[in-house]
Scaffold this motif. Structure first.
Motif, PDB file in Angstrom:
ATOM      1  N   ALA A  56       0.829  -1.205   0.000  1.00 42.34           N
ATOM      2  CA  ALA A  56       0.000   0.000   0.000  1.00 42.34           C
ATOM      3  C   ALA A  56       0.864   1.257   0.000  1.00 42.34           C
ATOM      4  O   ALA A  56       0.547   2.240  -0.691  1.00 42.34           O
ATOM      5  CB  ALA A  56      -0.926  -0.009   1.221  1.00 42.34           C
ATOM      6  N   GLU A  57       1.961   1.253   0.730  1.00 40.65           N
ATOM      7  CA  GLU A  57       2.854   2.405   0.732  1.00 40.65           C
ATOM      8  C   GLU A  57       3.495   2.624  -0.640  1.00 40.65           C
ATOM      9  O   GLU A  57       3.585   3.759  -1.121  1.00 40.65           O
ATOM     10  CB  GLU A  57       3.931   2.217   1.801  1.00 40.65           C
ATOM     11  CG  GLU A  57       3.399   2.237   3.232  1.00 40.65           C
ATOM     12  CD  GLU A  57       4.487   1.971   4.239  1.00 40.65           C
ATOM     13  OE1 GLU A  57       5.631   1.680   3.808  1.00 40.65           O
ATOM     14  OE2 GLU A  57       4.217   2.048   5.455  1.00 40.65           O
ATOM     15  N   ARG A  59       2.297   1.640  -3.506  1.00 38.36           N
ATOM     16  CA  ARG A  59       1.274   2.042  -4.463  1.00 38.36           C
ATOM     17  C   ARG A  59       0.929   3.517  -4.323  1.00 38.36           C
ATOM     18  O   ARG A  59       0.762   4.240  -5.321  1.00 38.36           O
ATOM     19  CB  ARG A  59       0.020   1.192  -4.259  1.00 38.36           C
ATOM     20  CG  ARG A  59      -1.027   1.384  -5.345  1.00 38.36           C
ATOM     21  CD  ARG A  59      -0.438   1.013  -6.697  1.00 38.36           C
ATOM     22  NE  ARG A  59      -1.384   1.242  -7.778  1.00 38.36           N
ATOM     23  CZ  ARG A  59      -1.060   1.177  -9.058  1.00 38.36           C
ATOM     24  NH1 ARG A  59       0.182   0.897  -9.415  1.00 38.36           N
ATOM     25  NH2 ARG A  59      -1.963   1.390  -9.980  1.00 38.36           N
ATOM     26  N   SER A  60       0.811   3.982  -3.102  1.00 34.53           N
ATOM     27  CA  SER A  60       0.523   5.405  -2.892  1.00 34.53           C
ATOM     28  C   SER A  60       1.664   6.274  -3.406  1.00 34.53           C
ATOM     29  O   SER A  60       1.426   7.350  -3.979  1.00 34.53           O
ATOM     30  CB  SER A  60       0.282   5.661  -1.406  1.00 34.53           C
ATOM     31  OG  SER A  60       1.433   5.343  -0.639  1.00 34.53           O
ATOM     32  N   ARG A  61       2.906   5.824  -3.253  1.00 36.44           N
ATOM     33  CA  ARG A  61       4.037   6.588  -3.763  1.00 36.44           C
ATOM     34  C   ARG A  61       4.016   6.631  -5.291  1.00 36.44           C
ATOM     35  O   ARG A  61       4.303   7.671  -5.907  1.00 36.44           O
ATOM     36  CB  ARG A  61       5.336   5.965  -3.252  1.00 36.44           C
ATOM     37  CG  ARG A  61       6.574   6.748  -3.640  1.00 36.44           C
ATOM     38  CD  ARG A  61       7.800   6.233  -2.920  1.00 36.44           C
ATOM     39  NE  ARG A  61       8.083   4.839  -3.230  1.00 36.44           N
ATOM     40  CZ  ARG A  61       7.982   3.846  -2.352  1.00 36.44           C
ATOM     41  NH1 ARG A  61       7.606   4.094  -1.116  1.00 36.44           N
ATOM     42  NH2 ARG A  61       8.268   2.603  -2.686  1.00 36.44           N
ATOM     43  N   THR A  62       3.651   5.513  -5.939  1.00 30.81           N
ATOM     44  CA  THR A  62       3.588   5.488  -7.399  1.00 30.81           C
ATOM     45  C   THR A  62       2.477   6.374  -7.922  1.00 30.81           C
ATOM     46  O   THR A  62       2.654   7.103  -8.912  1.00 30.81           O
ATOM     47  CB  THR A  62       3.384   4.040  -7.879  1.00 30.81           C
ATOM     48  OG1 THR A  62       4.442   3.218  -7.383  1.00 30.81           O
ATOM     49  CG2 THR A  62       3.378   3.973  -9.394  1.00 30.81           C
ATOM     50  N   LEU A  63       1.322   6.326  -7.282  1.00 33.63           N
ATOM     51  CA  LEU A  63       0.211   7.177  -7.713  1.00 33.63           C
ATOM     52  C   LEU A  63       0.540   8.657  -7.538  1.00 33.63           C
ATOM     53  O   LEU A  63       0.172   9.486  -8.386  1.00 33.63           O
ATOM     54  CB  LEU A  63      -1.047   6.805  -6.934  1.00 33.63           C
ATOM     55  CG  LEU A  63      -1.633   5.411  -7.215  1.00 33.63           C
ATOM     56  CD1 LEU A  63      -2.835   5.146  -6.334  1.00 33.63           C
ATOM     57  CD2 LEU A  63      -2.004   5.270  -8.690  1.00 33.63           C
ATOM     58  N   ALA A  64       1.213   8.988  -6.454  1.00 35.11           N
ATOM     59  CA  ALA A  64       1.611  10.384  -6.256  1.00 35.11           C
ATOM     60  C   ALA A  64       2.583  10.835  -7.334  1.00 35.11           C
ATOM     61  O   ALA A  64       2.511  11.980  -7.826  1.00 35.11           O
ATOM     62  CB  ALA A  64       2.216  10.560  -4.873  1.00 35.11           C
ATOM     63  N   GLN A  67       0.609  11.372 -10.561  1.00 36.95           N
ATOM     64  CA  GLN A  67      -0.191  12.583 -10.479  1.00 36.95           C
ATOM     65  C   GLN A  67       0.672  13.824 -10.670  1.00 36.95           C
ATOM     66  O   GLN A  67       0.258  14.792 -11.330  1.00 36.95           O
ATOM     67  CB  GLN A  67      -0.900  12.639  -9.121  1.00 36.95           C
ATOM     68  CG  GLN A  67      -1.891  13.777  -8.994  1.00 36.95           C
ATOM     69  CD  GLN A  67      -3.062  13.642  -9.955  1.00 36.95           C
ATOM     70  OE1 GLN A  67      -3.447  12.511 -10.304  1.00 36.95           O
ATOM     71  NE2 GLN A  67      -3.621  14.758 -10.387  1.00 36.95           N
TER      72      GLN A  67
END
Length: 446
Positions: A56-57, A59-64, A67
């Protein structure tokens, strides 16, 4: 007046000095016990929970990161982006340059439809990778080159002062091989974002879109990787306490880390060369953020009273290893490998008469240490002559076998004719004319 001039009475403490000391010592002991129980000997979370949290960490870094790229694109048009300065070199008028290839034309000419093509199994690739890894493990067993290099790297300049010399006590390269499967081709842009996504989120690739024809877009191969093995590295060192004076205390530490399982998605792509900037063709590879890497960490701390397999030490080691891997080979980061030129060159040719030269060179290098350079050249020359004699002897033996076979089994419907230069087992002149009378020869002046 007398009562107002008198000093007020100070309240006497309820606890004596001894009682306060005892309470302070008990509180310190309780704090140390709580620290040892919950920090050192606390139960570690299950591997599934830890893997889910880390995924989850990531994935959130990749999405950021994606973006931020989309935001930068919306504020900065592609035409206004600063590019690298190029040199205008004169092109040859003889060598005709092919038409500009895009990823859409490459897919059309190779009959590959990214929307409907089924993933491939890569069984042949697994066999080649297995042979390469097996050869690497075999070479590592021949000498201690990998052990020496690893020990030198661990004891390099980056080793902190509070650590003693690090010794490698165990090194296991594993027995199994990685399995690659489910390979598919994904078109991506210059930033690594997928191009096969439509406006409404559907999986659709448009070869005529502006993003597909933009400079820097390329094709990316993605494949699943799975490895279940036991790759172990065991170390042994000492923690040095150099305060208030040098070597005040020494704490032996033994640590063994094993890679138990790795599964993820590997992406490989090629960046074409740019002659104007003198950059070679690059192969880039990275792993997507959905990978899973499981470790088995064993620890032993102390000399007399030893602490074995401390959970907090295992968590710290796993966290550092995951961070090291994420910072190097997990998207958006990637690794680049420069590829050599694919045109055939003479210096890369092997085989033929060069095998004899290789034997001669190796013999010269082996013998130079004991017999000197002159003796080494003589031995190399003798080996080369003997090899050539063996080749000629084998060719002559094969020719004699063919002649003997023809003599033993002559054709039934054709008259048997002896080889030239032989008649009834005796040799005749080299310049005799075929079909002439026996005993007559032509003497030519020399």
């Amino acid at each position: 007046m007398a009562t107002t001039d008198m000093c007020p009475m100070k309240p006497e403490p309820t606890l004596s000095f001894t009682q306060g000391l005892i309470v302070g010592q008990i509180s310190v002991v309780l704090l140390i016990a709580a620290f040892i129980k919950f920090f050192i000997f606390g139960d570690a979370p299950s591997p599934e929970v830890t893997a889910t949290i880390r995924a989850a960490e990531r994935r959130s870094r990749t999405l950021a990161h994606r973006q931020s790229l989309l935001t930068l694109r919306s504020t900065t048009p592609h035409a206004a982006r600063p590019g690298q300065p190029t040199l205008n070199k004169k092109k040859s008028s003889i060598l005709r340059s092919p038409p500009t290839l895009t990823i859409g034309s490459i897919l059309n000419k190779t009959y590959y439809n990214v929307d409907s093509h089924q993933p491939e199994s890569l069984d042949w690739f697994n066999v080649l990778i297995a042979q390469t890894i097996a050869q690497f493990r075999s070479d590592a067993q021949q000498d201690d080159a990998i052990l020496t290099s690893l020990t030198k790297a661990l004891n390099g300049t980056s080793r902190p002062d509070f650590l003693d010399e690090i010794k490698v006590t165990e090194l296991t390269l594993g027995e199994d091989f990685p399995i690659f499967s489910n390979c598919r081709i994904i078109p991506v842009d210059e930033d690594g974002l997928s191009l096969n996504t439509g406006l409404h989120g559907e999986k659709r690739f448009d070869a005529n879109s502006s993003r597909a024809k933009r400079e820097g877009s390329r094709l990316q191969a993605r494949m699943d990787v799975d490895l279940s093995d036991m790759i172990t590295l065991a170390l042994e060192t000492k923690i040095l306490l150099n305060y208030p004076k040098r070597l005040t205390a020494v704490l032996p530490v033994a640590l063994a880390v094993s890679v138990v399982r790795f599964s993820g998605t590997l992406s490989i792509s090629f960046i074409p060369s740019n002659p104007s900037q003198s950059t070679p063709t690059m192969m880039t590879f990275s792993f997507l953020d959905d990978y899973r890497l499981d470790f088995s960490v064993r620890s032993l701390v102390g000399s007399r009273s030893r602490l074995q397999d401390v959970p907090k030490i295992a968590q710290m080691v796993e966290s550092r290893l995951h961070r090291w891997f994420d910072e190097r080979a997990v998207e958006p980061r990637f690794q680049e490998i420069a590829l050599p030129s694919l045109w055939p060159r003479k210096r890369n040719t092997r085989g033929g008469d060069e095998a004899l030269d290789v034997i001669a060179t190796s013999a010269s290098s082996v013998s130079s240490g004991s017999a000197g350079k002159g003796k080494g050249r003589e031995i190399a020359r003798e080996l080369k002559d003997e090899a050539r004699k063996e080749v000629r002897a084998e060719a002559a033996a094969a020719q004699r076998r063919d002649i003997r076979d023809r003599e033993l089994s002559p054709p039934e419907n054709l008259r048997y004719r002896r080889p030239r230069g032989q008649r009834d087992g005796s040799a005749i002149s080299e310049f005799s004319m075929p079909g002439s009378l026996p005993g007559m020869a032509i003497d030519l002046p020399t």
